[in-house]
Design a protein around this motif. Sequence first.
Motif, short mmCIF file in Angstrom:
data_model
loop_
_atom_site.label_atom_id
_atom_site.label_comp_id
_atom_site.label_asym_id
_atom_site.label_seq_id
_atom_site.Cartn_x
_atom_site.Cartn_y
_atom_site.Cartn_z
N LYS A 84 30.45 37.94 40.47
CA LYS A 84 30.07 36.66 41.09
C LYS A 84 28.69 36.75 41.72
O LYS A 84 27.88 35.81 41.60
N ILE A 85 28.39 37.84 42.40
CA ILE A 85 27.06 38.01 43.00
C ILE A 85 25.99 38.04 41.92
O ILE A 85 24.91 37.45 42.08
N ASP A 123 25.55 34.43 40.81
CA ASP A 123 24.88 33.66 41.87
C ASP A 123 23.39 33.99 41.93
O ASP A 123 22.56 33.11 42.14
N THR A 124 23.07 35.26 41.77
CA THR A 124 21.68 35.68 41.83
C THR A 124 20.87 35.02 40.71
O THR A 124 19.77 34.52 40.95
N THR A 129 19.86 40.63 47.02
CA THR A 129 21.06 39.81 47.19
C THR A 129 22.31 40.64 47.49
O THR A 129 23.42 40.13 47.46
N TYR A 142 23.68 43.41 46.00
CA TYR A 142 24.46 44.07 44.95
C TYR A 142 24.47 45.59 45.12
O TYR A 142 25.52 46.23 45.13
N SER A 189 27.43 36.11 53.19
CA SER A 189 28.47 35.56 52.33
C SER A 189 28.85 36.54 51.22
O SER A 189 30.04 36.76 50.94
N HIS A 190 27.85 37.15 50.60
CA HIS A 190 28.13 38.12 49.54
C HIS A 190 28.90 39.31 50.07
O HIS A 190 29.88 39.76 49.46
N SER A 211 32.59 38.73 50.71
CA SER A 211 33.44 38.56 49.53
C SER A 211 33.96 39.88 48.99
O SER A 211 34.70 39.91 48.01
N THR A 212 33.59 41.00 49.62
CA THR A 212 33.97 42.33 49.13
C THR A 212 34.91 43.01 50.12
O THR A 212 35.15 42.52 51.23
#
Length: 212
Positions: free
Chosen positions: A25-26, A29-30, A68, A70, A100-101, A104-105
């Motif tokens: 998802k990241i 989104d990136t 972002t 990752y 937010s990223h 999500s983990t």
Amino acid sequence: MEILDPALQAYLDNHCDPEPEALQKINRDTYLKVLKPHMLSGHYQGRVLSMLSKMIQPKLILEIGTFTGYSAICLAEGLAEGGILHTIEVNGEFEEMLNSHFASTNVDKKIKLHIGPAEAIIADFEDTIFDLVFIDADKRNNFKYFELIIDKVRPGGLIIIDNVLWKGKVFGTEKDADTENIRKLNEQIAVNTQVEKFILPVRDGLLIIRKK
């Protein structure tokens, strides 16, 4: 130029562990929301970073250049129990997206985000000793960051520097300033007797450095 043949890269992607769902998802989104999305580490390099981190099980990681988020998440997967990853991002506009990223983990509680210039933030870690450092920020300052953190890395610890092949320009004939800066970095590290080192031709080149 591509460092690896695309068919070979696809084969490598298909023969490593799958990309975790949150990172998928990241990644999406990136590419949808951010300029220069190719700066993202991506699936294969992310698994390399995760594996290197898991091999040394660091208690403290420093990342210079979050983008972002990752690579921070990949590195945090290898943290020892109670470990922390400090990541530095100069662009304050990324802060909300990064939080937010990370949320999500399952490693969000292990990541501490710092917003601001890397040099100033590194200075705040006056008595901190890191097990692993990942440098993936403004390329012209890579060697400066190396000099700032080398005494903050324990013997046996790792320093990883991204983009050291610079799309193959470093072993070509290009003479632009960015290419010359990266050539100079590689040459300075190559003769540094404090460390063991080699370049891994993953994506755009990872310089793997082990402090003696």
